[in-house]
Structures are given as C-alpha cells and as structure tokens.
Design a protein around this motif. Structure first.
Motif, mmCIF file in Angstrom:
data_model
loop_
_atom_site.group_PDB
_atom_site.id
_atom_site.type_symbol
_atom_site.label_atom_id
_atom_site.label_comp_id
_atom_site.label_asym_id
_atom_site.label_seq_id
_atom_site.Cartn_x
_atom_site.Cartn_y
_atom_site.Cartn_z
ATOM 1 N N ASP A 105 27.523 57.669 21.550
ATOM 2 C CA ASP A 105 28.252 58.794 20.981
ATOM 3 C C ASP A 105 27.363 59.559 20.018
ATOM 4 O O ASP A 105 26.289 59.093 19.618
ATOM 5 N N TYR B 39 32.797 65.607 17.954
ATOM 6 C CA TYR B 39 32.433 64.232 18.300
ATOM 7 C C TYR B 39 32.346 64.163 19.811
ATOM 8 O O TYR B 39 33.265 64.616 20.508
ATOM 9 N N LEU C 278 40.506 62.381 24.105
ATOM 10 C CA LEU C 278 39.241 62.811 24.679
ATOM 11 C C LEU C 278 39.491 63.780 25.824
ATOM 12 O O LEU C 278 40.395 63.579 26.634
ATOM 13 N N ILE D 215 31.002 61.872 23.395
ATOM 14 C CA ILE D 215 30.768 60.527 23.912
ATOM 15 C C ILE D 215 30.328 60.624 25.374
ATOM 16 O O ILE D 215 30.836 61.462 26.124
ATOM 17 N N THR E 207 35.824 65.486 21.624
ATOM 18 C CA THR E 207 37.026 65.290 20.836
ATOM 19 C C THR E 207 36.713 65.718 19.409
ATOM 20 O O THR E 207 35.665 66.312 19.141
ATOM 21 N N THR E 208 37.638 65.457 18.522
ATOM 22 C CA THR E 208 37.370 65.685 17.112
ATOM 23 C C THR E 208 37.501 64.360 16.380
ATOM 24 O O THR E 208 38.074 63.408 16.906
ATOM 25 N N THR E 209 37.000 64.313 15.172
ATOM 26 C CA THR E 209 37.093 63.088 14.378
ATOM 27 C C THR E 209 38.454 62.959 13.710
ATOM 28 O O THR E 209 38.712 62.003 13.000
#
Lengths: 113, 116
Positions: free
Chosen positions: A49, A32, A101, A34, A93-95
């Motif tokens: 994102d 993920y 972040l 952003i 980051t990861t979900t």
C-alpha cells in the motif's frame, strides 16, 4: 505516441525479468492506494500500500510508485517468478474510517520459464 | 489479519431461484463489505454491512435483489434473489483491517455462482 503508464489488460514476461503494471485512479480525494494480487480461484490478497503523502514505497521484490499529478499508480515486480502469475488490481480509498475500496481494472500477468 | 470463510464456495443455480451466501469471520469486525466480480472483470462494491443497521447499497444495487443480514460482529449473509444468468459472478465478502474502519480489506475466497 504511447501514453506514459498505459494500462494493459495482459502482460507477459520471462522469468527473471522486471514487470511493471500500471493503473489510473479516478478520485482526486483518494489518499490511500493498495495493490492486490488475485490467483485463480482465490480472493484478492494484499501486496503493498501507499499513502498520498508518499510517491514511492518498497516491499520485498515489489515497489509501488504514485503520481498524484496524473492520478497514476504503478507496481514494479523485480525478478518476476512463475508464482507471480496472477491478476493484479489497484484499489483506491481514503484514510477515513468506513470508506470502502474502489478497484481499478485488472492486469493479468503471465510469467513463462 | 482476519480469516474469512465463505459458503458455498461455488454453486450452480436455476433461473428464478434465490441463494444465500454466508460469510464468517474469525474476529469481531464493525464493517463488512460485499463485492461482485463478474467473469474476467474487476471487483464492484455491492454494499457495506454494519452490525445493527441497514446495509448501505451502491448505485445499481438494491435491497430487494441483494438482501443482506448482519446479525452479529462475526457473520453476514448476502442473498442473490430471483437469479438470472447475468447474476453469474463471484461474490466476495471482505472486512477492514482491525475492528473498525475499512482501508485495507481482507477477502474471503469468494462464492462462484453460475446461473443457468
């Protein structure tokens, strides 16, 4: 030759031009991403994102491209305006809930009229 | 998204003193994150603060230098202890979108500290 997607610490453009800001991320497990915009004296603000199952996402005047093969992100700003002048950061980051972040190096965009 | 208020917005501090930064959120959040932004640099995560448990610190940051409190779901403090000029930075509080999880973070305006 010039590397594709070279990160530049500063970018100067004319009003009305299209801007492309590049970012490399480090963690292959990140899924993920952003983009943030930080104006002087303010905290970073969310722009757009993208999840790792996509390679392109469009917003209003902005497009984010993701290349997982080379771990590269780019932010494209169409018809750049003076109000777009700021520092732009990508973040990965990861979900998975609770993951913070990790920010990349920023690019300072200067737009002249 | 949440609205975050930080105090002080800026301060000038003397070497060897300590300063506590407050972060107030207008909604309940599980996780809060403290970042440091040194002059002209990117943001570096200091620690993650969960309500009711000890903060989790990133490599290079220790509790003795940066003690954190998280007394409830809307408030946190970060103390910068025994300051030196190298601690001159912007310190930013952030929260995850929604009541849990991180992912998209909303940031406060930051607290700009200058240590003389």
């Amino acid at each position: 030759g010039e590397s594709v997607g070279l990160h530049l610490p500063t970018l100067s453009v004319q009003e009305g031009d299209n801007s492309i800001i590049n970012c490399a991320y480090s963690n292959s497990a990140s899924d993920y991403f952003i983009w943030y915009k930080q104006e002087s004296g303010k905290g970073p603000q969310f722009i757009i994102d993208i999840r790792s199952n996509m390679d392109k996402r469009q917003g209003q005047r902005v497009t984010v491209l993701l290349n997982k093969t080379v771990k590269h992100l780019s932010l494209q700003i169409a018809a750049t305006q003076p109000g777009d002048s700021a520092v732009y950061f990508c973040a990965e980051t990861t979900t998975q809930a609770g993951t913070a972040l990790i920010f990349g190096k920023g690019t300072t965009l200067s737009v002249s009229s | 998204s949440a609205v975050i208020s930080q105090k002080p917005s800026r301060d000038i501090c003397q070497r060897g003193t300590s300063l506590t930064i407050q972060c107030q959120v207008d909604s309940q959040v599980t996780m809060m994150f403290w970042y440091r932004q040194q002059p002209g640099q990117s943001l570096t995560l200091i620690a993650t603060a969960n309500q009711g448990s000890e903060a989790t610190y990133e490599s290079g940051f220790v509790i003795d230098k940066f003690p954190i409190s998280r007394p409830n779901l809307t408030f946190s403090t970060l103390t910068v202890s025994n300051m030196s000029p190298e601690d001159s930075s912007i310190y930013l509080c952030s929260v995850g979108r929604g009541s849990s999880g991180a992912n998209v973070l909303t940031f406060g305006a930051g607290s700009r500290l200058t240590v003389l």
